[in-house]
Design a protein around this motif. Structure first.
Motif, PDB file in Angstrom:
ATOM      1  N   ALA A   1      30.403  43.282  42.567  1.00 32.55           N
ATOM      2  CA  ALA A   1      31.504  42.384  42.928  1.00 32.55           C
ATOM      3  C   ALA A   1      30.925  41.125  43.553  1.00 32.55           C
ATOM      4  CB  ALA A   1      32.449  43.083  43.895  1.00 32.55           C
ATOM      5  N   GLU A   2      31.188  39.990  42.887  1.00 29.41           N
ATOM      6  CA  GLU A   2      30.710  38.701  43.413  1.00 29.41           C
ATOM      7  C   GLU A   2      31.704  38.164  44.449  1.00 29.41           C
ATOM      8  OE1 GLU A   2      27.796  37.740  42.836  1.00 29.41           O
ATOM      9  OE2 GLU A   2      27.137  38.524  40.904  1.00 29.41           O
ATOM     10  N   ASP A   3      31.506  36.932  44.914  1.00 35.79           N
ATOM     11  CA  ASP A   3      32.364  36.360  45.952  1.00 35.79           C
ATOM     12  C   ASP A   3      33.850  36.558  45.636  1.00 35.79           C
ATOM     13  OD1 ASP A   3      30.132  35.470  47.211  1.00 35.79           O
ATOM     14  OD2 ASP A   3      30.465  33.325  46.839  1.00 35.79           O
ATOM     15  N   ASP A   4      34.592  37.037  46.611  1.00 36.46           N
ATOM     16  CA  ASP A   4      36.046  37.182  46.515  1.00 36.46           C
ATOM     17  C   ASP A   4      36.520  38.098  45.376  1.00 36.46           C
ATOM     18  OD1 ASP A   4      36.911  35.250  48.666  1.00 36.46           O
ATOM     19  OD2 ASP A   4      35.747  33.904  47.386  1.00 36.46           O
ATOM     20  N   ALA A   5      35.617  38.838  44.771  1.00 37.00           N
ATOM     21  CA  ALA A   5      36.029  39.732  43.686  1.00 37.00           C
ATOM     22  C   ALA A   5      36.454  41.075  44.274  1.00 37.00           C
ATOM     23  CB  ALA A   5      34.887  39.927  42.701  1.00 37.00           C
ATOM     24  N   GLU A   6      37.303  41.758  43.498  1.00 37.28           N
ATOM     25  CA  GLU A   6      37.758  43.059  43.966  1.00 37.28           C
ATOM     26  C   GLU A   6      37.723  44.077  42.833  1.00 37.28           C
ATOM     27  OE1 GLU A   6      41.477  42.996  46.074  1.00 37.28           O
ATOM     28  OE2 GLU A   6      41.691  45.177  45.899  1.00 37.28           O
TER      29      GLU A   6
ATOM     30  N   VAL B   1      39.437  35.680  36.949  1.00 39.89           N
ATOM     31  CA  VAL B   1      40.398  36.398  36.102  1.00 39.89           C
ATOM     32  C   VAL B   1      40.903  37.656  36.804  1.00 39.89           C
ATOM     33  CG1 VAL B   1      40.657  37.748  33.976  1.00 39.89           C
ATOM     34  CG2 VAL B   1      39.472  35.539  33.933  1.00 39.89           C
ATOM     35  N   ARG B   2      42.189  37.805  36.765  1.00 41.12           N
ATOM     36  CA  ARG B   2      42.779  39.045  37.234  1.00 41.12           C
ATOM     37  C   ARG B   2      43.044  39.876  35.988  1.00 41.12           C
ATOM     38  NH1 ARG B   2      45.105  40.318  42.195  1.00 41.12           N
ATOM     39  NH2 ARG B   2      46.243  42.255  41.950  1.00 41.12           N
ATOM     40  N   CYS B   3      42.358  41.003  35.856  1.00 40.29           N
ATOM     41  CA  CYS B   3      42.467  41.795  34.625  1.00 40.29           C
ATOM     42  C   CYS B   3      43.940  42.148  34.401  1.00 40.29           C
ATOM     43  CB  CYS B   3      41.619  43.043  34.715  1.00 40.29           C
ATOM     44  SG  CYS B   3      41.556  43.924  33.169  1.00 40.29           S
ATOM     45  N   PRO B   4      44.485  41.815  33.204  1.00 39.33           N
ATOM     46  CA  PRO B   4      45.929  41.932  32.979  1.00 39.33           C
ATOM     47  C   PRO B   4      46.452  43.368  32.957  1.00 39.33           C
ATOM     48  CG  PRO B   4      44.803  41.338  30.953  1.00 39.33           C
ATOM     49  CD  PRO B   4      43.780  41.268  32.033  1.00 39.33           C
TER      50      PRO B   4
ATOM     51  N   LYS C   1      45.186  41.323  24.329  1.00 43.64           N
ATOM     52  CA  LYS C   1      45.506  40.886  25.678  1.00 43.64           C
ATOM     53  C   LYS C   1      44.230  40.690  26.497  1.00 43.64           C
ATOM     54  CE  LYS C   1      49.422  42.082  28.614  1.00 43.64           C
ATOM     55  NZ  LYS C   1      50.278  43.185  29.035  1.00 43.64           N
ATOM     56  N   LEU C   2      43.322  41.640  26.375  1.00 43.95           N
ATOM     57  CA  LEU C   2      42.071  41.554  27.122  1.00 43.95           C
ATOM     58  C   LEU C   2      41.235  40.378  26.626  1.00 43.95           C
ATOM     59  CD1 LEU C   2      40.874  45.241  27.611  1.00 43.95           C
ATOM     60  CD2 LEU C   2      41.967  43.731  29.259  1.00 43.95           C
ATOM     61  N   ALA C   3      41.187  40.215  25.308  1.00 42.31           N
ATOM     62  CA  ALA C   3      40.393  39.129  24.735  1.00 42.31           C
ATOM     63  C   ALA C   3      40.926  37.778  25.205  1.00 42.31           C
ATOM     64  CB  ALA C   3      40.424  39.218  23.206  1.00 42.31           C
TER      65      ALA C   3
ATOM     66  N   SER D   1      37.468  37.455  40.756  1.00 42.50           N
ATOM     67  CA  SER D   1      38.159  38.271  39.750  1.00 42.50           C
ATOM     68  C   SER D   1      38.637  39.578  40.375  1.00 42.50           C
ATOM     69  CB  SER D   1      37.242  38.549  38.563  1.00 42.50           C
ATOM     70  OG  SER D   1      36.187  39.400  38.951  1.00 42.50           O
ATOM     71  N   HIS D   2      39.437  40.301  39.576  1.00 38.07           N
ATOM     72  CA  HIS D   2      40.055  41.502  40.101  1.00 38.07           C
ATOM     73  C   HIS D   2      40.210  42.510  38.973  1.00 38.07           C
ATOM     74  CE1 HIS D   2      43.345  44.147  41.250  1.00 38.07           C
ATOM     75  NE2 HIS D   2      43.141  43.798  42.500  1.00 38.07           N
ATOM     76  N   VAL D   3      39.824  43.764  39.229  1.00 40.70           N
ATOM     77  CA  VAL D   3      39.995  44.780  38.193  1.00 40.70           C
ATOM     78  C   VAL D   3      40.252  46.154  38.813  1.00 40.70           C
ATOM     79  CG1 VAL D   3      37.509  45.256  38.009  1.00 40.70           C
ATOM     80  CG2 VAL D   3      39.001  45.798  36.078  1.00 40.70           C
ATOM     81  N   SER D   4      41.120  46.916  38.138  1.00 40.06           N
ATOM     82  CA  SER D   4      41.354  48.298  38.536  1.00 40.06           C
ATOM     83  C   SER D   4      40.966  49.188  37.357  1.00 40.06           C
ATOM     84  CB  SER D   4      42.830  48.495  38.889  1.00 40.06           C
ATOM     85  OG  SER D   4      43.114  49.866  39.047  1.00 40.06           O
ATOM     86  N   TYR D   5      40.096  50.136  37.612  1.00 39.52           N
ATOM     87  CA  TYR D   5      39.533  50.961  36.544  1.00 39.52           C
ATOM     88  C   TYR D   5      39.858  52.428  36.821  1.00 39.52           C
ATOM     89  CZ  TYR D   5      35.917  52.770  33.354  1.00 39.52           C
ATOM     90  OH  TYR D   5      35.243  53.401  32.345  1.00 39.52           O
TER      91      TYR D   5
END
Lengths: 495, 253
Positions: free
Chosen positions: A272-277, A214-217, A157-159, A245-249
């Motif tokens: 975090a680049e432009d508009d990244a979260e 990419v929004r991390c799935p 999924k990540l790949a 992009s977006h990621v929750s860790y």
């Protein structure tokens, strides 16, 4: 404090000290001590390219010029960095408890209460021969999913999404350009004493790369990471979120983890680049030591996020209940215009635990916004300090900060201290600060008891209410675990 | 229901109760009246198990058990409810959450399973309507930013939810407007049944007009100095507490 001193000595004594620098290739453990050879050894063990070795060596040179910070509100005996072994993977068997019988019974009691299966208890307690499940998945996960299949679907999924999630060692080998570009750009080698040490000797950690748009799935958890075991005492994590992009860790584990390495000095860098979260959540529950603080982990962590791009957002949420000593200030540098930094924290100290923790919000870009909600709970002889810096640079027009730090005291032998620092160099900045210190009131307790709650349930109810603003920022399953953890942690805290 | 015999109590060495005798049979509503400082709230707190009062003499039997030997939470689970004069705020804990925890604590105590979430919400909705509160209020933090009147309504809401055997209401009527007073007295009347008893600690006759007690007792300087039927409230209103001292002998009858 004598207990700590003895502890360090014992720790040293337990390692088979060999004169001079000897490498025992079979056990993969270097003798205590730190010099350039040790760093070369670590680097070669990790099969690192030359640039990485050079980077480490430069860090070491800088570190040698630095002194341990004296300003924290913490008390511990001086640490002799030449008496620590800097590479021990796999952990040497001699240091490990042979079975659960040799582990602090209080720790086992806690495992029972958290409902952790025996095999995982052994793993968490670092018992000799205990193995992680094959996929490296951990407690919170394999109750819900079959570990092997999850690891596979998860990787696919990540790949598919183009997300890279691997150990930092693997990243240095497989994605050297990405690592080279970002490593040390948020926390430079010379940033502080512990970050310098980490830069020289880090052994493992995580690397996350989220490509543009990419929004991390899925939520990325250290639980999932392949070969998650033995991340070691000098962990290094780097997360890069490209534009949009977006990621929750998620990091950590609610079950208390024992480790024979007493000193931990991790570095976490977020970009975090432009508009990244990036949303980074931590539940830290390292072994705090026994009732006298013996055997507890010293945790010195540098965590910093760089909101490099416009409208980017970095959010730190942490629940800290473990460690004998915690020194940790997850921070945000708000470089991009309209970028947002958040810090939500619950820190608990009990027994002999000490924590000096808080955050730094550095406002550089225009219209930058930061929020700090820090909740400190002290019980027994726990000592806690909140230390926060809000800095508004001249360039940060219309910067805004809201800070709220609340302390809750349980009993009368504990302490809470607040050290807020504000530096504003731009008159358009708006800063709000609220702070409260309260004791769990007799009246509140009696009210709950009169309604039929037991003393323990009453404490946990009041404490959970106190922490609600932070818990609601955690991902759902994590929040539930965190509450449970808090309840177990504060059992018998009253009376 | 409850039998209090020769109860003496002090706080920080200062005697407050000086030999209280009181019998409250099953199903009856008794009012305790008396001037400020006579020991009314102390008596209510001691029955609920508050620790800062030291009982120096006497006994309290509740449903055949030694009440003073029991922990406060045990008393609650056995059906003792105290409506607080000044209900505390517990920020971040919703009223419903506390109530559910309280109900489940009782159920656990009696070896029963936890209450079903849907049943609980239905029950809460029904009782909330009785006291004129909104569900939105019930979901807010316990008494958080509630007005004085709202706090008292909330106490009655909790009482209706917990269905105690012995409800002790400590000046629940003070500071209420007419509407709120009606809500409170309706709530008490709703609870009245042969197996429940109520103690109303009050200063004012007006609550007793809505909620007529079986007996009224006058507590004065730590003793019950006079007891009588509901008409005693009229006498007290006409004469005040001023000439009570001279009546002390009547109390022992």
């Amino acid at each position: 404090m004598a207990a700590h001193e003895q502890d360090v000595e014992q720790l040293v004594a337990e390692r088979e000290y060999e004169a001079g620098f000897v490498t025992d290739l079979e056990s993969d453990t270097v003798a205590p001590g730190l010099d350039e050879d040790v760093i070369r050894f670590i680097s070669s063990k990790k099969e690192e390219p030359q640039w990485m070795l050079d980077w480490r060596l430069e860090a070491f040179r800088q570190w040698k010029q630095m002194k341990m910070p004296k300003w924290p509100h913490l008390h511990y005996p001086p640490i002799d960095f030449q008496k620590i072994s800097y590479y021990s993977a796999p952990k040497s068997a001699a240091d490990k408890p042979k079975s659960l019988d040799e582990v602090d019974p209080k720790l086992l009691e806690t495992y029972e209460k958290l409902g952790i299966p025996l095999r995982e208890q052994e793993m968490l307690a670092g018992v000799e021969g205990a193995q992680y499940p094959t996929s490296g998945s951990n407690v919170a996960v394999d109750a819900v999913f079959d570990s092997v299949s999850v690891a596979t679907t998860f990787k696919d999924k990540l790949a598919d999404a183009g997300v890279i999630f691997c150990s930092i060692s693997e990243a240095i080998r497989e994605y050297p350009e990405l690592v080279k570009k970002h490593l040390g750009t948020v926390v430079p080698r010379g940033d502080n004493f512990f970050a310098g040490l980490n830069s020289a000797v880090f052994t493992d950690g995580s690397f996350v790369y989220i490509p543009k748009g990419v929004r991390c799935p899925m939520e990325l958890s250290t639980y999932f990471r392949i070969n998650a075991e033995n991340t070691g005492q000098f962990e290094r994590t780097l997360i890069v979120a490209e534009e949009g992009s977006h990621v929750s860790y998620l990091e950590g584990c609610t079950a208390p983890q024992r480790d024979e390495n007493q000193l931990h000095a991790a570095v976490v860098e977020l970009v975090a680049e432009d508009d990244a979260e990036i949303k980074y959540s931590t539940v830290q529950n390292w072994y705090p030591g026994d009732e006298n603080g013996k055997g507890g982990i010293y945790n010195f962590v540098t965590k910093r996020g760089d909101c490099r791009g416009d409208r980017s957002k970095i959010s730190w949420t942490q629940v800290e209940t473990g460690s004998a000593i915690t020194w940790k200030y997850p921070s945000c540098v708000l470089n991009g215009d309209n970028s947002v930094g958040e810090f939500y924290s619950v820190a608990v100290t009990r027994g002999m635990q000490q924590a000096d923790t808080g955050t730094k919000m550095i406002h550089v870009g225009k219209n930058t916004k930061s929020t700090i909600i820090a909740k400190g709970i002290s019980a027994a002889r726990g000592e806690q300090a909140y230390r926060g810096l809000v800095k508004i640079l001249p360039s940060a027009t219309n910067a805004r900060n809201f800070t709220q730090c609340d302390s809750l005291l349980i009993g009368d032998k504990c302490g809470a201290h607040t050290f807020p620092y504000v530096e504003s160099k731009n008159s358009t900045a708006k800063l709000e600060h609220e702070a409260t210190t309260s004791k769990i009131g007799e009246d509140q307790m009696f009210y709950c008891l009169q309604r039929g709650l037991s003393e323990e349930d009453a404490v946990s109810l009041i404490v959970n209410g106190f922490c609600k603003d932070v818990f609601k920022e955690l991902p759902m399953e994590f929040a539930v675990e965190a509450q449970k953890l808090l309840n177990v942690t504060l059992e018998n805290a009253v009376g | 229901m409850i039998s209090i015999k020769n109860l003496h109590a002090e706080v920080e060495g200062k005697p407050i109760l000086r030999g209280v005798d009181l019998e409250i049979p099953d199903g009856e509503v008794h009012a305790i009246m008396g001037p400020n400082g006579s020991g009314k709230s102390t008596l209510a707190s001691i029955l609920a198990g508050r620790e800062e009062y030291e009982v120096t003499q006497g006994s309290v039997t509740y449903k055949g058990q030694e009440l003073l030997e029991m922990d406060p939470d045990e008393r609650a689970c056995e059906g003792v409810f105290l409506g607080f004069q000044y209900p505390v705020e517990i920020p971040g804990v919703s009223n419903l959450y506390l109530l559910r925890a309280a109900l489940n604590a009782r159920r656990k105590y009696h070896g029963e399973p936890e209450i079903d979430a849907v049943d609980f919400m239905q029950m809460a909705q029904e009782k909330i309507d009785h006291v004129g509160m909104s569900m939105e209020m019930a979901k807010r933090g316990v008494n958080e930013d509630f007005s004085g009147g709202e706090k008292k309504r909330n106490e009655i809401f909790q009482m209706l939810m917990l269905e105690p055997n012995l409800a002790i209401l400590d000046e629940t009527d003070s500071g209420l407007d007419i509407d709120a007073l009606k809500v409170v007295s309706d709530g008490i009347n709703r609870l009245r049944s042969p197996e429940r008893s109520v103690v109303l600690v009050t200063h004012y006759k007006r609550l007793l007009e809505h909620c007529v007690p079986d007996r009224i007792h006058v507590l004065y300087q730590g003793q019950i100095v006079r007891s009588g039927g509901p008409e005693l409230a009229d006498t007290l209103e006409a004469e005040g507490y001023a000439n009570l001292e001279t009546d002390e002998a009547a109390a022992t009858s």
